[in-house]
Design a protein around this motif. Structure first.
Motif, mmCIF file in Angstrom:
data_model
loop_
_atom_site.group_PDB
_atom_site.id
_atom_site.type_symbol
_atom_site.label_atom_id
_atom_site.label_comp_id
_atom_site.label_asym_id
_atom_site.label_seq_id
_atom_site.Cartn_x
_atom_site.Cartn_y
_atom_site.Cartn_z
ATOM 1 N N ALA A 3 0.929 -1.317 -0.093
ATOM 2 C CA ALA A 3 -0.043 0.013 -0.078
ATOM 3 C C ALA A 3 0.786 1.390 -0.009
ATOM 4 O O ALA A 3 2.091 1.140 0.528
ATOM 5 N N LYS A 52 -2.300 -0.956 -3.415
ATOM 6 C CA LYS A 52 -3.341 -0.392 -2.904
ATOM 7 C C LYS A 52 -3.114 1.249 -2.547
ATOM 8 O O LYS A 52 -1.893 1.552 -1.878
ATOM 9 N N GLU A 92 -9.646 2.286 1.239
ATOM 10 C CA GLU A 92 -8.871 1.728 0.256
ATOM 11 C C GLU A 92 -9.218 1.794 -1.036
ATOM 12 O O GLU A 92 -10.620 1.548 -1.309
ATOM 13 N N TRP A 142 -4.156 4.034 0.182
ATOM 14 C CA TRP A 142 -4.691 4.267 1.491
ATOM 15 C C TRP A 142 -4.804 5.670 1.666
ATOM 16 O O TRP A 142 -3.707 6.439 1.602
#
Length: 588
Positions: free
Chosen positions: A183, A203, A219, A205
């Motif tokens: 992330a 991802k 997310e 965040w």
């Protein structure tokens, strides 16, 4: 962009602890999380919250409880098992390393915009109660005031990397792809639009949506974003180039007129996305030419076409090359361990003098030229760092504000070489860094005196090393410097030192807000923040390491309370009794 994506693109609220635990179970290793250090003060949407009391506290200065909240967030991520990388800006000026924006593509200086906003807030404070100012202000621009505390947290719990060859977000996107990051924590949604032959697996965040109490956040998946927007990889990069790189420039405003799109913040990203979706998904050369015509106009698009293609390619993770460890000689390595300031001077990289809530008009009214103070110190630091270049014609450049009415501009910096000091090689000068010293060598003190113009008491200096109170030295020298420059008197310096001591040892919870803001205390607080940064640069230049420096512990509300109390009461028995705690720290 964040408004549109938050509204239209599927996301989910996740527990960061659960995501890290699940990753460890699936991959049998700790996940990598990259944190955008330049935005980290805005964790939890801090700047744009509708909390009047919080904005009143920001007007006072740093909140130590806020610093502790940020540290706990990072500590929790580390405790869950995450490997943390913090990415910050290096000496990068444009998206290609070669393109320098012309007048039409250049954006207004954020420094000028910030100074203008800050001085308007100061004018408002001069005429209204600070609760009214906080209620009316969208946010209080104090982001850079947190820098030293955030850097200390980052070094304690992870590794700090500099984007030397790329923009910070290019570096983040590429590093995340190369090292399979789980992330990225940032507030820059453009990171969702980077792509290559393979779409990024990281991802996103949302930093603004992070709850430090629940350790939850929103997310986003870059692939889902692209599919929701119905864009190809090339279209995604084109959208990023137009909306991220050109947005805010004269070129961009002309582009909006040509494609008949209103410059409305809540619909702008949607409208430009619709424009991009009309282009061919595979974007051949002819398609780029048509877009360039819309972007730059009939007269300029042929000349600007190559630059435009390079900008678009800057969002292609396949084309980005991770920053190399530039200049690996021993001196450069030591300068890198300090901060970017002396490194930039040594290698001839122009740098910017940032300020927060330092009002040139206030100091001019008190007979002080703030610009001259900064330039003089910079020139002497240059003289020490460049002494062994053996070139009397050397110059450096700083982007600085000269007066209240002038905009930021590049100024030539002529080194002022020490006349009465023989400076050894920088390799030798930095030899003492990291060693346990029982006293500061006289040579290093002489260098510090040359740079600051101070005459320092060796006996008092030795107190800091003998008693292991050396981390106070940065504050003590800063206050002595301000006294010598007649920015504060000795009584005010004592109030500063007493407040710093209190915040270091006795501040476990948030203090009540003061009834009002004392404007003298306001101006002194923010000037002190800048001056201690200048002293930090001077320490590094004099061969002193991090053990003699620390983050800024001075809580703004605590300082307001003490300043108002003791300036009203004067030199009382209570004040003198309190001062006994810090009398050995005085260098003024």
């Amino acid at each position: 962009m964040s408004f549109y994506i938050g509204k239209c693109v599927p996301s989910r609220t996740i527990s960061m602890q659960e995501q890290i635990t699940e990753y460890k179970r699936q991959h049998n290793k700790n996940p990598l999380i990259i944190i955008d250090l330049m935005y980290f003060d805005q964790l939890g949407g801090y700047l744009h919250r509708n909390d009047v009391a919080g904005k009143m506290r920001d007007l006072c200065g740093i909140s130590r409880c806020r610093v502790k909240e940020i540290e706990k967030f990072v500590s929790d991520l580390k405790q869950y098992g995450a490997e943390l990388i913090f990415m910050t800006n290096g000496a990068f000026f444009d998206i290609s390393g070669q393109i320098v924006p012309d007048e039409d593509d250049a954006k207004d200086s954020s420094k000028d915009w910030r100074y203008d906003l800050q001085t308007k807030i100061i004018e408002y404070l001069d005429n209204s109660h600070y609760s009214q100012v906080a209620a009316d202000a969208k946010f209080i621009p104090i982001e850079r005031v947190w820098t030293e505390s955030l850097a200390k947290i980052a070094r304690k719990y992870g590794k700090v990397l500099w984007a030397w060859d790329n923009s910070r977000h290019q570096e983040i996107a590429k590093y995340a792809c190369v090292h399979n990051a789980m992330a990225i924590i940032s507030k820059n949604y453009t990171l969702l639009l980077y792509s290559g032959s393979d779409f990024p697996k990281y991802k996103f965040w949302s930093m603004a949506d992070c709850s430090t109490a629940k350790m939850e956040t929103a997310e986003y998946d870059p692939l889902i974003v692209r599919r929701t927007l119905r864009l190809t990889s090339k279209q995604s990069r084109l959208l990023a180039a137009i909306y991220d790189w050109y947005n805010g420039s004269t070129t961009f405003y002309g582009f909006l007129e040509r494609i008949k799109v209103p410059n409305t913040s809540r619909t702008l990203f949607r409208d430009i996305t619709a424009y991009v979706k009309k282009t061919a998904g595979n974007l051949q050369e002819l398609d780029y030419l048509k877009i360039a015509r819309d972007l730059f106009g009939e007269q300029k698009y042929i000349d600007k076409f190559a630059d435009f293609k390079t900008v678009c390619n800057g969002y292609n993770v396949d084309a980005i090359v991770l920053s190399s460890e530039q200049n690996n000689d021993s001196i450069s390595a030591q300068l890198k361990r300090q901060d970017s300031f002396n490194y930039d001077i040594f290698h001839g990289i122009a740098f910017t003098c940032s300020i927060s809530f330092v009002d040139y008009r206030y100091w001019q009214d008190h007979g002080i030229d703030f610009h001259e103070i900064v330039i003089s110190l910079y020139q002497r630091i240059c003289g020490v760092i460049l002494q062994h270049k053996k070139d009397q014609s050397l110059t450096r450049y700083v982007n600085i504000k000269r007066t209240h009415t002038e905009l930021y501009m590049m100024s030539e910096l002529k080194p002022e070489y020490p006349a009465d000091l023989i400076i050894p090689s920088l390799d030798y000068m930095f030899l003492l860094t990291g060693q346990a010293l029982t006293s500061i060598p006289d040579f290093n003190v002489c260098l510090l005196e040359f740079v600051t113009g101070l005459v320092l008491d060796r006996t008092v200096l030795n107190f800091f090393t003998r008693t292991d109170q050396r981390s106070y030295l940065q504050d003590s020298v800063t206050l002595a410097y301000m006294v010598a420059l007649r920015m504060i008197d000795k009584f005010e310096a004592d109030i500063f030192m007493l407040a710093i001591h209190t915040c270091r040892w006795d501040l476990d919870e948030e203090v009540a807000l003061p009834d009002n803001v004392n404007l003298r205390a306001f101006h002194l607080y923010y000037t002190y923040v800048k001056m201690r940064t200048l002293v930090k640069h001077s320490f590094y230049c004099a061969g002193l390491d991090e053990s003699f420096m620390d983050e800024n512990y001075l809580d703004g509300a605590v300082f307001q309370h003490m300043f108002q109390k003791f300036t009203a009461e004067g030199d009382t028995a209570e004040f003198n009794q309190n001062i006994c705690q810090i009398i050995r720290y005085r260098l003024y």
